[in-house]
Write a protein that holds these residues in place. Structure first.
Motif, PDB file in Angstrom:
ATOM      1  N   PRO A 271       5.416  -0.763 -16.510  1.00  0.00           N
ATOM      2  CA  PRO A 271       5.402  -2.204 -16.774  1.00  0.00           C
ATOM      3  C   PRO A 271       5.219  -2.455 -18.270  1.00  0.00           C
ATOM      4  O   PRO A 271       4.409  -1.786 -18.922  1.00  0.00           O
ATOM      5  CB  PRO A 271       4.195  -2.707 -15.983  1.00  0.00           C
ATOM      6  CG  PRO A 271       3.855  -1.615 -15.026  1.00  0.00           C
ATOM      7  CD  PRO A 271       4.269  -0.342 -15.683  1.00  0.00           C
ATOM      8  N   VAL A 272       5.972  -3.406 -18.810  1.00  0.00           N
ATOM      9  CA  VAL A 272       5.875  -3.749 -20.232  1.00  0.00           C
ATOM     10  C   VAL A 272       5.618  -5.243 -20.337  1.00  0.00           C
ATOM     11  O   VAL A 272       6.306  -6.053 -19.701  1.00  0.00           O
ATOM     12  CB  VAL A 272       7.163  -3.381 -21.000  1.00  0.00           C
ATOM     13  CG1 VAL A 272       7.023  -3.746 -22.472  1.00  0.00           C
ATOM     14  CG2 VAL A 272       7.468  -1.891 -20.850  1.00  0.00           C
ATOM     15  N   HIS A 273       4.642  -5.618 -21.147  1.00  0.00           N
ATOM     16  CA  HIS A 273       4.264  -7.021 -21.305  1.00  0.00           C
ATOM     17  C   HIS A 273       4.381  -7.403 -22.781  1.00  0.00           C
ATOM     18  O   HIS A 273       3.743  -6.785 -23.637  1.00  0.00           O
ATOM     19  CB  HIS A 273       2.839  -7.247 -20.807  1.00  0.00           C
ATOM     20  CG  HIS A 273       2.593  -6.731 -19.422  1.00  0.00           C
ATOM     21  ND1 HIS A 273       3.050  -7.382 -18.293  1.00  0.00           N
ATOM     22  CD2 HIS A 273       1.968  -5.599 -18.984  1.00  0.00           C
ATOM     23  CE1 HIS A 273       2.700  -6.689 -17.217  1.00  0.00           C
ATOM     24  NE2 HIS A 273       2.047  -5.607 -17.606  1.00  0.00           N
ATOM     25  N   ILE A 274       5.193  -8.408 -23.076  1.00  0.00           N
ATOM     26  CA  ILE A 274       5.355  -8.899 -24.443  1.00  0.00           C
ATOM     27  C   ILE A 274       4.319 -10.001 -24.669  1.00  0.00           C
ATOM     28  O   ILE A 274       4.376 -11.065 -24.040  1.00  0.00           O
ATOM     29  CB  ILE A 274       6.781  -9.412 -24.696  1.00  0.00           C
ATOM     30  CG1 ILE A 274       7.792  -8.272 -24.514  1.00  0.00           C
ATOM     31  CG2 ILE A 274       6.898 -10.018 -26.098  1.00  0.00           C
ATOM     32  CD1 ILE A 274       9.247  -8.696 -24.674  1.00  0.00           C
ATOM     33  N   VAL A 297      -7.801  -3.974 -20.020  1.00  0.00           N
ATOM     34  CA  VAL A 297      -6.782  -3.373 -19.151  1.00  0.00           C
ATOM     35  C   VAL A 297      -7.239  -2.005 -18.676  1.00  0.00           C
ATOM     36  O   VAL A 297      -7.162  -1.668 -17.486  1.00  0.00           O
ATOM     37  CB  VAL A 297      -5.432  -3.266 -19.897  1.00  0.00           C
ATOM     38  CG1 VAL A 297      -4.430  -2.461 -19.079  1.00  0.00           C
ATOM     39  CG2 VAL A 297      -4.873  -4.657 -20.208  1.00  0.00           C
ATOM     40  N   ALA A 298      -7.734  -1.190 -19.605  1.00  0.00           N
ATOM     41  CA  ALA A 298      -8.128   0.179 -19.264  1.00  0.00           C
ATOM     42  C   ALA A 298      -9.319   0.221 -18.312  1.00  0.00           C
ATOM     43  O   ALA A 298      -9.364   1.053 -17.392  1.00  0.00           O
ATOM     44  CB  ALA A 298      -8.448   0.953 -20.546  1.00  0.00           C
ATOM     45  N   PHE A 304      -3.674  -7.038 -16.919  1.00  0.00           N
ATOM     46  CA  PHE A 304      -2.610  -6.205 -16.356  1.00  0.00           C
ATOM     47  C   PHE A 304      -3.221  -4.900 -15.865  1.00  0.00           C
ATOM     48  O   PHE A 304      -4.226  -4.425 -16.397  1.00  0.00           O
ATOM     49  CB  PHE A 304      -1.543  -5.889 -17.425  1.00  0.00           C
ATOM     50  CG  PHE A 304      -1.092  -7.073 -18.215  1.00  0.00           C
ATOM     51  CD1 PHE A 304      -0.362  -8.095 -17.612  1.00  0.00           C
ATOM     52  CD2 PHE A 304      -1.397  -7.190 -19.568  1.00  0.00           C
ATOM     53  CE1 PHE A 304       0.054  -9.198 -18.344  1.00  0.00           C
ATOM     54  CE2 PHE A 304      -0.981  -8.286 -20.313  1.00  0.00           C
ATOM     55  CZ  PHE A 304      -0.255  -9.288 -19.691  1.00  0.00           C
ATOM     56  N   GLU A 305      -2.589  -4.305 -14.874  1.00  0.00           N
ATOM     57  CA  GLU A 305      -3.046  -3.008 -14.390  1.00  0.00           C
ATOM     58  C   GLU A 305      -2.429  -1.896 -15.227  1.00  0.00           C
ATOM     59  O   GLU A 305      -1.270  -1.978 -15.642  1.00  0.00           O
ATOM     60  CB  GLU A 305      -2.666  -2.830 -12.911  1.00  0.00           C
ATOM     61  CG  GLU A 305      -3.446  -3.722 -11.962  1.00  0.00           C
ATOM     62  CD  GLU A 305      -3.167  -3.396 -10.508  1.00  0.00           C
ATOM     63  OE1 GLU A 305      -2.387  -2.452 -10.246  1.00  0.00           O
ATOM     64  OE2 GLU A 305      -3.717  -4.094  -9.638  1.00  0.00           O
ATOM     65  N   ALA A 306      -3.226  -0.849 -15.455  1.00  0.00           N
ATOM     66  CA  ALA A 306      -2.717   0.340 -16.131  1.00  0.00           C
ATOM     67  C   ALA A 306      -2.101   1.282 -15.073  1.00  0.00           C
ATOM     68  O   ALA A 306      -2.544   1.279 -13.923  1.00  0.00           O
ATOM     69  CB  ALA A 306      -3.847   1.037 -16.873  1.00  0.00           C
ATOM     70  N   ALA A 421      -2.749   5.515 -17.080  1.00  0.00           N
ATOM     71  CA  ALA A 421      -3.362   5.271 -15.777  1.00  0.00           C
ATOM     72  C   ALA A 421      -4.789   5.820 -15.738  1.00  0.00           C
ATOM     73  O   ALA A 421      -5.110   6.793 -16.421  1.00  0.00           O
ATOM     74  CB  ALA A 421      -2.526   5.936 -14.678  1.00  0.00           C
ATOM     75  N   PRO A 422      -5.653   5.211 -14.947  1.00  0.00           N
ATOM     76  CA  PRO A 422      -7.024   5.733 -14.804  1.00  0.00           C
ATOM     77  C   PRO A 422      -6.989   7.155 -14.251  1.00  0.00           C
ATOM     78  O   PRO A 422      -6.066   7.550 -13.550  1.00  0.00           O
ATOM     79  CB  PRO A 422      -7.671   4.769 -13.797  1.00  0.00           C
ATOM     80  CG  PRO A 422      -6.835   3.535 -13.855  1.00  0.00           C
ATOM     81  CD  PRO A 422      -5.444   3.978 -14.176  1.00  0.00           C
ATOM     82  N   ASP A 423      -8.003   7.910 -14.573  1.00  0.00           N
ATOM     83  CA  ASP A 423      -8.093   9.290 -14.080  1.00  0.00           C
ATOM     84  C   ASP A 423      -8.028   9.291 -12.571  1.00  0.00           C
ATOM     85  O   ASP A 423      -8.709   8.520 -11.883  1.00  0.00           O
ATOM     86  CB  ASP A 423      -9.404   9.939 -14.533  1.00  0.00           C
ATOM     87  CG  ASP A 423      -9.429  10.137 -16.054  1.00  0.00           C
ATOM     88  OD1 ASP A 423      -8.340  10.174 -16.656  1.00  0.00           O
ATOM     89  OD2 ASP A 423     -10.534  10.263 -16.602  1.00  0.00           O
TER      90      ASP A 423
END
Length: 425
Positions: A271-274, A297-298, A304-306, A421-423
């Motif tokens: 996903p890309v967010h401008i 985010v992280a 937004f979700e990572a 993405a999260p671990d």
């Protein structure tokens, strides 16, 4: 499988630059053949490549002159290419501007003057207003570039100290029709701020320019203050009949470049967010603000979700306090890294799409999750580097500079933040 962040960010940056290439963007905007001559004039870091695109797609006769940055020339057979200094003007730029003014003034009613303008044109096509010298212009330019003024504020002052900007070039060419093709490097894509608007009317005033100098404590030469206070530096205003039949087209913009980069990221499955194509402010402040979003985010999956990528464009500023090598994009990255304060899974690339961040022949740099740790291990203090405005020195020492060479276009700054993405996800 998640792609390599460093490689992906670089592909996105390259895609943004490719999307704004004059050979791709310019041909659909060429005017119809005039009864008289097609005269090509222009200025900017992309102007020589724009001229080459005109030559490649114009079947009839043409002539003209454009001025570009040293090292940014492109091979042309019919349009003369002159190189000059940027960001502080030099005698070569003054001579080129004077010749451009002479050619415009000789245009007739059946001619079309095709003006090719891009970022950098303000410094490259420098023609001091009557009563000013090149030294005066250089002094004001240096002070404005160091004080933290926005590009809109800087160009307001430039328009009122010029004999060719602020609509004056188009007025000189009257009664010829002027068609302007612009590559935007400014937040908001305002034509009057692209190369300081030599072919468009200007609603700002000498009083506005004087207020900007006073606001930032610029110690301008006495001749500059006299020009502004007398009103002799007034630009061509909206409604001027000499500009009535002219046309202006934006052929490439920062938003177009960001969308091209976003496509690369999405094709890689992310996903890309401008976030915006016109972010402004002190580079270190913008870095800290975007670090806050990246942390959220992280850690929280908001807004937004990572994994995801955050893109932004615009032009930040740097108030020079230290003696480092500068660069607003590398200053942004250094501030971003410090503000992330150990947040893992975040990579970023920031660079100027013209290939020159500040005055260095370096486009920008890449920030990795271990950038600060590598710096401390190498005996490099990132906080001191930021305090000294030495982003280029910092990232060069780590081998993380991004060097493109002359890109032959200019659609402002590019910033991309990759949040993994999260671990275990």
């Amino acid at each position: 499988m998640t792609p390599d962040p460093r490689a992906l960010l670089r592909r996105m940056f390259d895609a943004a630059i490719a999307a704004a290439q004059p050979m791709r963007r310019l041909p659909p905007f060429l005017p119809e053949a005039p009864k008289g001559r097609l005269i090509v004039l222009g200025a900017g870091k992309a102007s020589a490549e724009m001229a080459r695109a005109v030559e490649a797609h114009w079947p009839g006769e043409l002539s003209g002159l454009v001025v570009t940055r040293y090292g940014y020339a492109a091979p042309c057979a019919r349009i003369k290419i002159v190189e000059a200094a940027h960001p502080v003007p030099d005698a070569a730029g003054v001579a080129a501007a004077r010749r451009i003014a002479e050619i415009a003034a000789a245009a007739g009613p059946e001619d079309v003057v095709l003006c090719l303008l891009s970022g950098g044109g303000s410094a490259l096509m420098a023609l001091p207003a009557p009563g000013l010298t090149l030294d005066d212009k250089q002094a004001v330019n240096r002070a404005l570039l160091a004080c933290g003024a926005s590009i809109s504020e800087i160009n307001c002052v430039r328009r009122h100290l010029s004999a060719i900007k602020g609509g004056r070039l188009a007025a000189m060419a009257s009664p010829a029709k002027v068609v302007s093709l612009l590559i935007s490097d400014v937040p908001g894509d305002a034509p009057g701020d692209i190369a300081s608007g030599p072919t468009v009317a200007d609603a700002t005033t000498c009083a506005d320019a004087r207020d900007i100098l006073q606001r930032y404590g610029v110690e301008a030469p006495a001749a500059v203050w006299e020009l502004l206070e007398s009103g002799r530096g007034e630009s061509v205003k909206p409604g001027d009949p000499r500009l009535a039949a002219n046309q202006t087209h934006l052929i490439a913009t920062p938003q177009m470049a960001l969308e091209a980069a976003a496509t690369v990221g999405r094709d890689a499955g992310l996903p890309v967010h401008i976030l915006g194509d016109a972010l402004e402010g002190e580079a270190r402040d913008v870095g800290a603000a975007l670090a806050g979003i990246a942390r959220q985010v992280a850690r929280r999956g908001q807004p937004f979700e990572a994994p995801c990528i955050l893109l932004s464009g615009g032009e930040t500023t740097v108030t020079v306090r230290g003696r480092g090598r500068g660069g607003r994009n590398v200053e942004f990255l250094l501030a971003l890294g410090l503000a992330l304060n150990g947040v893992d899974r975040v990579w970023a690339l920031a660079g100027d799409t013209d290939g020159v961040d500040g005055v260095e022949e370096i486009a920008g740099a890449i920030l990795t999750p271990d950038t600060l740790a590598r710096a401390w291990s190498a005996g490099i203090n990132p906080k001191q580097a930021l305090a000294d405005n030495d982003g280029h020195g910092f990232f060069a020492a780590l081998g993380d500079s991004v060097v493109t060479g002359p890109t032959l276009t200019n659609v402002n700054d590019f910033r991309a933040i990759f949040i993994g993405a999260p671990d275990g996800a």
